[in-house]
Design a protein around this motif. Structure first.
Motif, PDB file in Angstrom:
ATOM      1  N   LEU A 117       0.756  -1.261   0.067  1.00 32.47           N
ATOM      2  CA  LEU A 117      -0.005  -0.107  -0.002  1.00 32.47           C
ATOM      3  C   LEU A 117       0.842   1.236   0.032  1.00 32.47           C
ATOM      4  CD1 LEU A 117      -2.895   1.350   0.208  1.00 32.47           C
ATOM      5  CD2 LEU A 117      -2.541   1.214   2.994  1.00 32.47           C
ATOM      6  N   ALA A 118       0.555   2.391  -1.050  1.00 37.09           N
ATOM      7  CA  ALA A 118       1.405   3.546  -1.087  1.00 37.09           C
ATOM      8  C   ALA A 118       0.273   4.483  -0.643  1.00 37.09           C
ATOM      9  CB  ALA A 118       1.855   3.764  -2.224  1.00 37.09           C
ATOM     10  N   TYR A 119       0.249   5.368   0.270  1.00 39.29           N
ATOM     11  CA  TYR A 119      -0.740   6.505   0.820  1.00 39.29           C
ATOM     12  C   TYR A 119       0.028   7.616   1.268  1.00 39.29           C
ATOM     13  CZ  TYR A 119       0.476   5.427   5.481  1.00 39.29           C
ATOM     14  OH  TYR A 119       1.169   5.556   6.799  1.00 39.29           O
ATOM     15  N   GLN A 120      -0.667   8.832   1.521  1.00 33.08           N
ATOM     16  CA  GLN A 120      -0.262   9.747   1.973  1.00 33.08           C
ATOM     17  C   GLN A 120      -1.310  10.786   2.870  1.00 33.08           C
ATOM     18  OE1 GLN A 120       0.420  11.733  -2.113  1.00 33.08           O
ATOM     19  NE2 GLN A 120       1.298  13.198  -0.208  1.00 33.08           N
ATOM     20  N   ILE A 144      -5.108  -0.109  12.215  1.00 35.65           N
ATOM     21  CA  ILE A 144      -6.077   0.014  11.476  1.00 35.65           C
ATOM     22  C   ILE A 144      -6.248  -0.031  10.078  1.00 35.65           C
ATOM     23  CG2 ILE A 144      -6.212   2.439  11.584  1.00 35.65           C
ATOM     24  CD1 ILE A 144      -9.218   0.384  12.120  1.00 35.65           C
ATOM     25  N   PHE A 145      -4.984   0.433   9.557  1.00 32.92           N
ATOM     26  CA  PHE A 145      -4.803   0.414   8.271  1.00 32.92           C
ATOM     27  C   PHE A 145      -4.924  -1.043   7.679  1.00 32.92           C
ATOM     28  CE2 PHE A 145      -3.134   4.923   6.932  1.00 32.92           C
ATOM     29  CZ  PHE A 145      -4.119   5.349   7.515  1.00 32.92           C
ATOM     30  N   GLN A 146      -3.960  -1.703   8.101  1.00 35.08           N
ATOM     31  CA  GLN A 146      -3.798  -3.296   8.068  1.00 35.08           C
ATOM     32  C   GLN A 146      -5.247  -3.961   7.753  1.00 35.08           C
ATOM     33  OE1 GLN A 146      -0.723  -5.136  10.247  1.00 35.08           O
ATOM     34  NE2 GLN A 146      -1.018  -7.050   8.847  1.00 35.08           N
ATOM     35  N   THR A 147      -6.066  -3.479   8.946  1.00 35.08           N
ATOM     36  CA  THR A 147      -7.223  -4.055   8.935  1.00 35.08           C
ATOM     37  C   THR A 147      -8.435  -3.725   7.834  1.00 35.08           C
ATOM     38  OG1 THR A 147      -7.094  -4.227  11.349  1.00 35.08           O
ATOM     39  CG2 THR A 147      -9.456  -4.295  10.225  1.00 35.08           C
ATOM     40  N   TYR A 148      -7.912  -2.465   7.518  1.00 38.64           N
ATOM     41  CA  TYR A 148      -8.681  -2.049   6.243  1.00 38.64           C
ATOM     42  C   TYR A 148      -8.282  -2.666   4.854  1.00 38.64           C
ATOM     43  CZ  TYR A 148     -10.531   2.163   9.043  1.00 38.64           C
ATOM     44  OH  TYR A 148     -11.086   2.879   9.883  1.00 38.64           O
ATOM     45  N   VAL A 149      -7.020  -2.848   4.804  1.00 37.35           N
ATOM     46  CA  VAL A 149      -6.424  -3.586   3.503  1.00 37.35           C
ATOM     47  C   VAL A 149      -6.962  -4.652   3.559  1.00 37.35           C
ATOM     48  CG1 VAL A 149      -4.325  -4.415   2.619  1.00 37.35           C
ATOM     49  CG2 VAL A 149      -4.666  -1.949   3.403  1.00 37.35           C
ATOM     50  N   GLN A 177      -7.994  -0.780  -4.426  1.00 37.27           N
ATOM     51  CA  GLN A 177      -7.539   0.674  -4.258  1.00 37.27           C
ATOM     52  C   GLN A 177      -8.573   1.534  -4.148  1.00 37.27           C
ATOM     53  OE1 GLN A 177      -4.328   1.885  -6.839  1.00 37.27           O
ATOM     54  NE2 GLN A 177      -4.626   4.015  -6.570  1.00 37.27           N
ATOM     55  N   ALA A 178      -9.744   1.637  -4.879  1.00 36.57           N
ATOM     56  CA  ALA A 178     -10.906   2.479  -5.230  1.00 36.57           C
ATOM     57  C   ALA A 178     -11.335   2.546  -3.659  1.00 36.57           C
ATOM     58  CB  ALA A 178     -11.626   2.286  -6.125  1.00 36.57           C
ATOM     59  N   LEU A 179     -11.776   1.252  -3.233  1.00 35.50           N
ATOM     60  CA  LEU A 179     -12.318   1.111  -2.075  1.00 35.50           C
ATOM     61  C   LEU A 179     -11.525   1.417  -0.757  1.00 35.50           C
ATOM     62  CD1 LEU A 179     -14.834  -0.199  -0.220  1.00 35.50           C
ATOM     63  CD2 LEU A 179     -13.738  -2.437  -0.544  1.00 35.50           C
ATOM     64  N   LEU A 180     -10.321   1.377  -0.841  1.00 37.23           N
ATOM     65  CA  LEU A 180      -9.475   1.754   0.200  1.00 37.23           C
ATOM     66  C   LEU A 180      -9.124   3.358   0.021  1.00 37.23           C
ATOM     67  CD1 LEU A 180      -6.310  -0.673   0.182  1.00 37.23           C
ATOM     68  CD2 LEU A 180      -8.045  -0.539   1.870  1.00 37.23           C
ATOM     69  N   GLU A 187     -10.682   9.304   6.475  1.00 37.81           N
ATOM     70  CA  GLU A 187      -9.755   9.501   7.554  1.00 37.81           C
ATOM     71  C   GLU A 187      -8.743  10.508   7.285  1.00 37.81           C
ATOM     72  OE1 GLU A 187      -9.609   7.611  10.388  1.00 37.81           O
ATOM     73  OE2 GLU A 187     -11.047   6.105  10.175  1.00 37.81           O
ATOM     74  N   GLY A 188      -8.806  11.189   6.056  1.00 38.27           N
ATOM     75  CA  GLY A 188      -7.668  12.184   5.848  1.00 38.27           C
ATOM     76  C   GLY A 188      -6.543  11.849   5.091  1.00 38.27           C
ATOM     77  N   PHE A 189      -6.485  10.484   4.366  1.00 36.55           N
ATOM     78  CA  PHE A 189      -5.671  10.336   3.665  1.00 36.55           C
ATOM     79  C   PHE A 189      -5.992   9.979   2.183  1.00 36.55           C
ATOM     80  CE2 PHE A 189      -5.121   8.926   8.073  1.00 36.55           C
ATOM     81  CZ  PHE A 189      -3.704   9.139   8.159  1.00 36.55           C
ATOM     82  N   VAL A 190      -5.016   9.786   1.494  1.00 28.26           N
ATOM     83  CA  VAL A 190      -4.987   9.617  -0.039  1.00 28.26           C
ATOM     84  C   VAL A 190      -4.355   8.306  -0.267  1.00 28.26           C
ATOM     85  CG1 VAL A 190      -4.647  10.279  -2.366  1.00 28.26           C
ATOM     86  CG2 VAL A 190      -5.264  11.836  -0.735  1.00 28.26           C
ATOM     87  N   VAL A 191      -4.857   7.190  -1.041  1.00 23.45           N
ATOM     88  CA  VAL A 191      -4.491   5.978  -1.512  1.00 23.45           C
ATOM     89  C   VAL A 191      -3.756   6.396  -2.862  1.00 23.45           C
ATOM     90  CG1 VAL A 191      -4.456   3.595  -1.933  1.00 23.45           C
ATOM     91  CG2 VAL A 191      -5.821   4.722  -0.166  1.00 23.45           C
ATOM     92  N   THR A 192      -2.319   6.335  -3.021  1.00 21.35           N
ATOM     93  CA  THR A 192      -1.867   6.424  -4.408  1.00 21.35           C
ATOM     94  C   THR A 192      -1.339   5.269  -5.058  1.00 21.35           C
ATOM     95  OG1 THR A 192       0.394   6.566  -3.291  1.00 21.35           O
ATOM     96  CG2 THR A 192      -0.667   8.476  -3.330  1.00 21.35           C
TER      97      THR A 192
END
Length: 227
Positions: A117-120, A144-149, A177-180, A187-192
């Motif tokens: 996962l790449a995010y910012q 929590i991110f690992q659970t989301y993935v 990726q679209a779902l994440l 939550e205030g993040f963008v998945v790249t």
């Protein structure tokens, strides 16, 4: 007149040893106090780098709504170290390689997923992220991110048959990726980027390879007949 002044000076008693020691002790105390004040003054300045989002917050107070009393901060941030503190999050792209796990497709066939996962973080979201989690970014991404993935992979994989998933890995990656991005966006993040590295069971892969080989062999024979 001058004779009178000299007489008065002669009449003044010299400092006793104890008075001299007290004066020396007082000077040391003043020096120590000044030193502490100088150290405190320098420790109450933090530098928030341009690649970070800073937060200056009150240590012991909450707003009337029960929220953290915090504001955005950048550059050199001066604060009262007794009642305030400064925290910062990186806002450049983070890349995480999670441990592999298995997800079932339609019919229950288990695929191995070894996700990356790449995010910012969105810069304007730093205060709300800190208010919610009060934790470093590494702790958030490994929790929590690992659970989301995992949940996103499970959700999307369940919509594919084994053959479909084997043939459409890039599409699967895009849908996860679209779902994440939707979940983490709130939550205030963008998945790249998201890469599942999904692999079918060895037996299924052999069956698919044999099927593809049979198709290619059939096409080869048709071409020979046409010649």
């Amino acid at each position: 007149m001058k004779q009178l002044q000299k007489k008065l000076q002669l009449q003044q008693p010299p400092l006793s040893h104890s008075n001299a020691m007290n004066l020396k002790t007082m000077k040391k105390s003043i020096f120590m106090i000044l030193t502490v004040l100088v150290v405190t003054m320098f420790s109450s300045c933090a530098l928030v780098d341009s690649g970070e989002a800073g937060i200056r917050f009150k240590k012991f107070s909450l707003t009337e709504q029960g929220q953290l009393d915090a504001v955005k901060a950048s550059g050199f941030v001066f604060y009262n170290p007794f009642t305030e503190s400064v925290y910062s999050y990186p806002v450049y792209v983070q890349r995480v390689d999670y441990p592999h796990f298995y997800v079932p497709t339609k019919g229950g066939t288990q695929f191995k997923v070894d996700p990356v996962l790449a995010y910012q973080m969105k810069r304007d979201s730093a205060v709300s992220v800190f208010e919610k989690y009060r934790a470093p970014l590494t702790e958030i991404q490994n929790g929590i991110f690992q659970t989301y993935v995992k949940n996103a992979c499970l959700t999307i994989a369940s919509t594919y048959t084994p053959d479909e998933l084997t043939e459409r890995i890039p599409q699967f990656n895009s849908e996860v990726q679209a779902l994440l991005d939707s979940v983490l966006g709130s939550e205030g993040f963008v998945v790249t980027e998201f890469i599942s590295n999904a692999l079918p069971p060895e037996s299924l892969q052999k069956s698919i390879d044999a099927k593809n080989q049979a198709v290619q062999e059939s096409l080869r024979k048709q071409n020979e007949v046409q010649k």
